[in-house]
Scaffold this motif. Structure first.
Motif, PDB file in Angstrom:
ATOM      1  N   PHE A  30       0.839  -1.206   0.000  1.00 28.04           N
ATOM      2  CA  PHE A  30       0.000   0.000   0.000  1.00 28.04           C
ATOM      3  C   PHE A  30       0.872   1.253   0.000  1.00 28.04           C
ATOM      4  O   PHE A  30       0.630   2.210  -0.756  1.00 28.04           O
ATOM      5  N   LEU A  31       1.894   1.259   0.868  1.00 27.38           N
ATOM      6  CA  LEU A  31       2.784   2.420   0.956  1.00 27.38           C
ATOM      7  C   LEU A  31       3.580   2.612  -0.322  1.00 27.38           C
ATOM      8  O   LEU A  31       3.795   3.746  -0.772  1.00 27.38           O
ATOM      9  N   HIS A  47       2.711   6.239  -1.503  1.00 31.38           N
ATOM     10  CA  HIS A  47       3.764   7.179  -1.072  1.00 31.38           C
ATOM     11  C   HIS A  47       4.300   7.991  -2.257  1.00 31.38           C
ATOM     12  O   HIS A  47       4.351   9.225  -2.189  1.00 31.38           O
ATOM     13  N   PRO A  48       4.689   7.377  -3.361  1.00 29.98           N
ATOM     14  CA  PRO A  48       5.182   8.177  -4.495  1.00 29.98           C
ATOM     15  C   PRO A  48       4.090   8.980  -5.184  1.00 29.98           C
ATOM     16  O   PRO A  48       4.349  10.069  -5.703  1.00 29.98           O
ATOM     17  N   ARG A  49       2.858   8.464  -5.190  1.00 27.64           N
ATOM     18  CA  ARG A  49       1.776   9.198  -5.853  1.00 27.64           C
ATOM     19  C   ARG A  49       1.460  10.499  -5.118  1.00 27.64           C
ATOM     20  O   ARG A  49       1.285  11.556  -5.739  1.00 27.64           O
ATOM     21  N   LEU A  50       1.378  10.401  -3.802  1.00 29.16           N
ATOM     22  CA  LEU A  50       1.127  11.616  -3.021  1.00 29.16           C
ATOM     23  C   LEU A  50       2.308  12.576  -3.151  1.00 29.16           C
ATOM     24  O   LEU A  50       2.126  13.789  -3.255  1.00 29.16           O
ATOM     25  N   GLY A  51       3.510  12.014  -3.181  1.00 31.10           N
ATOM     26  CA  GLY A  51       4.691  12.849  -3.372  1.00 31.10           C
ATOM     27  C   GLY A  51       4.673  13.563  -4.707  1.00 31.10           C
ATOM     28  O   GLY A  51       5.117  14.712  -4.821  1.00 31.10           O
ATOM     29  N   GLY A  52       4.156  12.910  -5.734  1.00 29.52           N
ATOM     30  CA  GLY A  52       4.062  13.533  -7.043  1.00 29.52           C
ATOM     31  C   GLY A  52       3.101  14.710  -7.054  1.00 29.52           C
ATOM     32  O   GLY A  52       3.260  15.654  -7.837  1.00 29.52           O
ATOM     33  N   VAL A  53       2.078  14.669  -6.172  1.00 31.40           N
ATOM     34  CA  VAL A  53       1.088  15.757  -6.108  1.00 31.40           C
ATOM     35  C   VAL A  53       1.650  16.976  -5.398  1.00 31.40           C
ATOM     36  O   VAL A  53       1.491  18.114  -5.851  1.00 31.40           O
ATOM     37  N   VAL A  75      -0.110  19.392   4.729  1.00 30.70           N
ATOM     38  CA  VAL A  75      -0.617  18.124   5.273  1.00 30.70           C
ATOM     39  C   VAL A  75      -0.038  16.958   4.477  1.00 30.70           C
ATOM     40  O   VAL A  75       0.420  15.957   5.051  1.00 30.70           O
ATOM     41  N   GLY A  76      -0.052  17.095   3.151  1.00 30.51           N
ATOM     42  CA  GLY A  76       0.488  16.025   2.315  1.00 30.51           C
ATOM     43  C   GLY A  76       1.961  15.777   2.577  1.00 30.51           C
ATOM     44  O   GLY A  76       2.411  14.626   2.649  1.00 30.51           O
ATOM     45  N   GLY A  77       2.733  16.840   2.743  1.00 27.36           N
ATOM     46  CA  GLY A  77       4.155  16.685   3.024  1.00 27.36           C
ATOM     47  C   GLY A  77       4.405  15.975   4.338  1.00 27.36           C
ATOM     48  O   GLY A  77       5.296  15.111   4.432  1.00 27.36           O
ATOM     49  N   GLY A  78       3.621  16.300   5.367  1.00 24.91           N
ATOM     50  CA  GLY A  78       3.763  15.619   6.653  1.00 24.91           C
ATOM     51  C   GLY A  78       3.404  14.155   6.570  1.00 24.91           C
ATOM     52  O   GLY A  78       4.089  13.291   7.143  1.00 24.91           O
ATOM     53  N   ILE A  79       2.326  13.844   5.836  1.00 23.63           N
ATOM     54  CA  ILE A  79       1.904  12.446   5.676  1.00 23.63           C
ATOM     55  C   ILE A  79       2.968  11.650   4.927  1.00 23.63           C
ATOM     56  O   ILE A  79       3.282  10.507   5.284  1.00 23.63           O
ATOM     57  N   ILE A  80       3.519  12.246   3.883  1.00 27.17           N
ATOM     58  CA  ILE A  80       4.556  11.560   3.112  1.00 27.17           C
ATOM     59  C   ILE A  80       5.760  11.237   3.997  1.00 27.17           C
ATOM     60  O   ILE A  80       6.327  10.138   3.933  1.00 27.17           O
ATOM     61  N   ALA A  81       6.163  12.210   4.827  1.00 31.52           N
ATOM     62  CA  ALA A  81       7.320  11.980   5.701  1.00 31.52           C
ATOM     63  C   ALA A  81       7.045  10.854   6.691  1.00 31.52           C
ATOM     64  O   ALA A  81       7.889   9.977   6.908  1.00 31.52           O
ATOM     65  N   LEU A  82       5.849  10.867   7.296  1.00 33.81           N
ATOM     66  CA  LEU A  82       5.494   9.813   8.252  1.00 33.81           C
ATOM     67  C   LEU A  82       5.385   8.465   7.554  1.00 33.81           C
ATOM     68  O   LEU A  82       5.841   7.438   8.076  1.00 33.81           O
ATOM     69  N   THR A 115      15.487  15.083  -1.038  1.00 36.43           N
ATOM     70  CA  THR A 115      14.710  13.842  -0.905  1.00 36.43           C
ATOM     71  C   THR A 115      13.510  13.850  -1.846  1.00 36.43           C
ATOM     72  O   THR A 115      13.227  12.850  -2.531  1.00 36.43           O
ATOM     73  N   PHE A 116      12.807  14.972  -1.893  1.00 33.86           N
ATOM     74  CA  PHE A 116      11.625  15.051  -2.767  1.00 33.86           C
ATOM     75  C   PHE A 116      12.021  15.108  -4.234  1.00 33.86           C
ATOM     76  O   PHE A 116      11.296  14.592  -5.094  1.00 33.86           O
ATOM     77  N   ILE A 117      13.142  15.744  -4.544  1.00 35.19           N
ATOM     78  CA  ILE A 117      13.619  15.750  -5.929  1.00 35.19           C
ATOM     79  C   ILE A 117      13.922  14.326  -6.389  1.00 35.19           C
ATOM     80  O   ILE A 117      13.528  13.907  -7.485  1.00 35.19           O
ATOM     81  N   LEU A 118      14.633  13.563  -5.549  1.00 36.18           N
ATOM     82  CA  LEU A 118      14.923  12.171  -5.878  1.00 36.18           C
ATOM     83  C   LEU A 118      13.647  11.350  -5.984  1.00 36.18           C
ATOM     84  O   LEU A 118      13.496  10.514  -6.887  1.00 36.18           O
ATOM     85  N   GLY A 119      12.728  11.582  -5.043  1.00 37.47           N
ATOM     86  CA  GLY A 119      11.473  10.843  -5.069  1.00 37.47           C
ATOM     87  C   GLY A 119      10.668  11.116  -6.324  1.00 37.47           C
ATOM     88  O   GLY A 119      10.101  10.189  -6.937  1.00 37.47           O
ATOM     89  N   MET A 120      10.593  12.387  -6.730  1.00 36.39           N
ATOM     90  CA  MET A 120       9.846  12.717  -7.951  1.00 36.39           C
ATOM     91  C   MET A 120      10.549  12.167  -9.188  1.00 36.39           C
ATOM     92  O   MET A 120       9.886  11.771 -10.153  1.00 36.39           O
ATOM     93  N   THR A 121      11.885  12.137  -9.150  1.00 35.82           N
ATOM     94  CA  THR A 121      12.629  11.540 -10.265  1.00 35.82           C
ATOM     95  C   THR A 121      12.278  10.062 -10.414  1.00 35.82           C
ATOM     96  O   THR A 121      12.020   9.564 -11.524  1.00 35.82           O
ATOM     97  N   LEU A 122      12.263   9.344  -9.292  1.00 30.15           N
ATOM     98  CA  LEU A 122      11.890   7.925  -9.321  1.00 30.15           C
ATOM     99  C   LEU A 122      10.450   7.742  -9.783  1.00 30.15           C
ATOM    100  O   LEU A 122      10.141   6.822 -10.564  1.00 30.15           O
ATOM    101  N   PHE A 123       9.559   8.610  -9.321  1.00 27.42           N
ATOM    102  CA  PHE A 123       8.147   8.521  -9.691  1.00 27.42           C
ATOM    103  C   PHE A 123       7.959   8.723 -11.189  1.00 27.42           C
ATOM    104  O   PHE A 123       7.203   7.974 -11.850  1.00 27.42           O
ATOM    105  N   LEU A 124       8.646   9.701 -11.758  1.00 27.28           N
ATOM    106  CA  LEU A 124       8.519   9.979 -13.190  1.00 27.28           C
ATOM    107  C   LEU A 124       9.124   8.855 -14.027  1.00 27.28           C
ATOM    108  O   LEU A 124       8.604   8.516 -15.107  1.00 27.28           O
ATOM    109  N   ARG A 125      10.227   8.263 -13.549  1.00 24.32           N
ATOM    110  CA  ARG A 125      10.824   7.136 -14.264  1.00 24.32           C
ATOM    111  C   ARG A 125       9.848   5.972 -14.343  1.00 24.32           C
ATOM    112  O   ARG A 125       9.675   5.340 -15.403  1.00 24.32           O
TER     113      ARG A 125
END
Length: 469
Positions: free
Chosen positions: A15-16, A20-26, A221-228, A454-464
Motif C-alpha cells: 500500500f505504501l 507514497h510516491p503518488r502523493l509525493g508527485g502531487v 498536510v500532504g508533506g507531513g503524511i509523506i514523511a510519516l 529527498t523530494f527531488i529524488l522521489g519525484m525523479t523515481l516517480f517519473l521514471r
C-alpha cells in the motif's frame, strides 16, 4: 462473527509503495520550493544591506524662550485643530511638528515661523543618518501610506517617507518622521530576494487568500503524511530485510536521505501549518479615531515645567490632551491645557489605550513596561518601548500598546503563545541558539536542503516509473 485479521506487514508495504510516491508527485513541487527557499533564507538575510545606524538620538535643549503651542500657532496664523503635537530639537533649534487633518506643519518653537519643506527635509535628514550617506543625490522623496511589494507589512510602521537615492544599488530608505524611526532600508538585491522568498515560500503570486490558504494546507498536510509514511515504509522494509542498501543508487540514496530528514520534515510542515492557520484567528482590534484639540487651548508653559527638554509628544487620555515629556531621563505627563502633572501617567495612558483597542470586562492583572524584545514580544513587532496590559482571562490576554504613538503593537493570547513557541522552536530552530545563530542557520539550512533533495529524488523515481508504465 469472526474477528477481522489484521493487515500483514507485506500488504501494508505494498500500500505504501503505491501511494507514497503518488502523493509525493502531487505535493512534491511545493515541498521542494519550501525546502529551497528555507535553504535560501539565511543566505538572503546575510546579503541584505545593513543600516549605518538603527537609532537616532535626540539632543536635549533649553526650554527658555519656547512659545506655547497656542502662541506659536497664533503667530503662524494657524486655526486648525491638532491631532498630534511634537516638540523636538533639530540642528540646534526647537521646533513644533503639528499634525492637522490635512497636513503636517513645522513651526519654529521660539518664533512661531512656519518652516517650509521641513517635513521633507527632516525625512531626508533621517534617511541619510540611517543609511550613512551624506553625498548621494536624492532621486525621489514621497509619503507612503500603505504597504506594497517594496515596503511590506512586516515593517509595521505607517505612514513613512520613502527616500530613494541616486545610487547604483537603488537604495531607498523608509523613515517615520513622527518618531524618528527607521522603517527599513531596501536596495535592488533585497528587493529581488524578497520577491523570490515571498513568492516561493509564501505564495503571494496567488492573489485569492482562500485559494492560497487551501492549497498551502493541502501541500503541508500532504508533506507531513509523506514523511510519516516514509518512516513507516522504511521500518517495515528494514524489518523484512529490504533496507536502504538494496535497489538502484538513486533509490538507495532517496531512502537513506529520506529517513534522515523525515522527522524534520514533519516538524517543518506541522509548525508551518500551525502558523498558517493561527494567523486566521487573530483578535480583531477596534478602530480608534484620532482626537483633535483646539490649538488655542494648548498653552502649557515649558519653562515652568523644566529648564531642559529632550522631547514632548501630545497624547490623548480619554478626552483630555497631555504632553508625554522626557526631561533628561525622566518621563512625565502634564496636562496640555494647564500644565498639571498627571501622576502615574504612563500606566493610565496604557490602560486607556488597551481599553480602546480591545474592550473587555476582565479585570487587569498587571501592567508591564517592555523595553526589549523577548520570546512573547518578538522583533517582528518593531515597536519599543511598549507597555503590556495583562488581563485576568482564561486565555491570559495581553495587549501591547506604545504610549508614545498611541499605537497597538500586538495582542497575545495563549493560542498565540503556543503557536509562537511552535514556530520559534520547530520551524526556526531557536532551541539551538546556544550554538550561535550562524551554526543554527547552517544546521537548519542543511535539513531544508535534505528535504528538498529527498523530494527531488522521489519525484525523479516517480517519473521514471510513470514513463516505464
Amino acid at each position: 462473527m469472526s474477528k477481522k485479521t489484521p493487515r500483514r506487514p507485506s500488504s501494508l508495504i505494498g500500500f505504501l509503495l503505491r501511494w507514497h510516491p503518488r502523493l509525493g508527485g502531487v505535493v512534491g513541487l511545493a515541498i521542494i520550493a519550501w525546502g529551497l527557499s528555507g535553504l535560501a533564507h539565511p543566505i538572503i538575510s546575510r546579503i541584505q544591506p545593513s543600516a549605518a545606524a538603527y537609532v537616532y538620538k535626540l539632543e536635549p535643549f533649553s526650554s527658555a524662550g519656547v512659545l506655547t503651542v497656542s502662541d506659536a500657532a497664533e503667530r503662524a496664523g494657524l486655526t486648525q485643530s491638532l491631532s498630534a503635537v511634537r516638540l523636538l530639537a533639530w540642528q540646534g533649534r526647537p521646533y513644533y511638528r503639528l499634525q492637522t487633518a490635512a497636513d503636517v506643519i513645522w513651526l519654529d518653537a521660539r518664533s512661531g515661523a512656519v518652516i517650509e519643506r521641513a517635513e521633507r527635509d527632516y525625512a531626508e535628514f533621517l534617511a541619510r543618518h540611517y543609511v550613512g550617506d551624506q553625498d548621494s543625490a536624492v532621486k525621489s522623496l514621497s509619503l507612503q501610506t500603505e504597504f506594497d511589494e517594496d515596503y511590506v507589512f512586516v515593517n509595521r510602521l505607517l505612514p513613512v517617507w520613502r527616500v530613494e537615492f541616486e545610487r547604483d544599488d537603488g537604495m531607498r530608505v523608509y523613515v517615520d518622521t513622527a518618531s524618528d524611526r527607521l522603517g527599513t532600508i531596501v536596495n535592488n538585491t533585497k528587493a529581488a530576494t524578497s520577491v523570490f522568498f515571498r513568492n516561493v515560500h509564501s505564495w503571494i503570486f496567488i492573489k485569492n487568500d482562500s485559494l492560497r490558504l487551501s492549497l498551502m494546507t493541502i501541500c503541508l498536510v500532504g508533506g507531513g503524511i509523506i514523511a510519516l509514511a516514509g518512516i513507516l515504509q522504511y521500518f517495515l522494509q528494514w524489518r523484512a530485510g529490504r533496507g536502504w542498501r538494496q535497489g538502484r543508487p538513486t533509490l538507495k540514496f532517496h531512502r537513506l536521505l529520506g529517513v534522515s530528514v523525515a522527522l524534520t520534515a514533519v516538524t517543518f510542515t506541522g509548525s508551518g501549518l500551525y502558523h498558517l492557520w493561527q494567523k486566521q484567528f487573530v483578535l480583531q482590534s477596534e478602530m480608534v479615531a484620532a482626537k483633535y484639540f483646539d490649538a488655542a487651548q494648548i498653552n502649557v508653559g515649558w519653562s515652568t515645567l523644566n529648564p531642559e527638554i529632550v522631547q514632548a509628544d501630545m497624547v490623548a487620555i480619554g478626552n483630555e490632551a497631555y504632553f508625554r515629556t522626557w526631561y533628561g531621563g525622566v518621563l512625565q505627563y502634564s496636562n496640555a491645557l494647564n500644565g498639571k502633572i498627571l501622576v502615574d501617567g504612563e500606566r493610565l495612558h496604557a490602560l486607556a489605550l488597551a481599553a480602546q483597542y480591545l474592550p473587555t470586562n476582565a479585570p487587569v492583572k498587571a501592567v508591564r513596561a517592555v523595553d526589549s524584545f523577548n520570546d512573547e514580544y518578538g522583533f517582528v513587532n518593531k515597536r519599543l518601548p511598549v507597555v503590556a496590559v495583562d488581563y485576568e482571562r482564561s486565555d491570559h490576554l495581553s495587549v501591547y500598546v506604545e504610549p508614545r504613538s498611541g499605537a497597538l503593537a500586538t495582542v497575545v493570547r495563549d493560542a498565540d503563545r503556543y503557536e509562537g513557541f511552535s514556530f520559534a522552536f520547530l520551524h526556526k530552530w531557536n532551541f539551538i541558539d546556544g550554538l550561535g545563530h550562524t551554526v543554527r542557520d547552517i544546521i537548519a539550512a542543511c535539513f531544508a536542503a535534505g528535504i528538498a533533495a529527498t523530494f527531488i529524488l522521489g519525484m525523479t523515481l516517480f517519473l521514471r516509473r510513470a514513463r516505464r508504465r
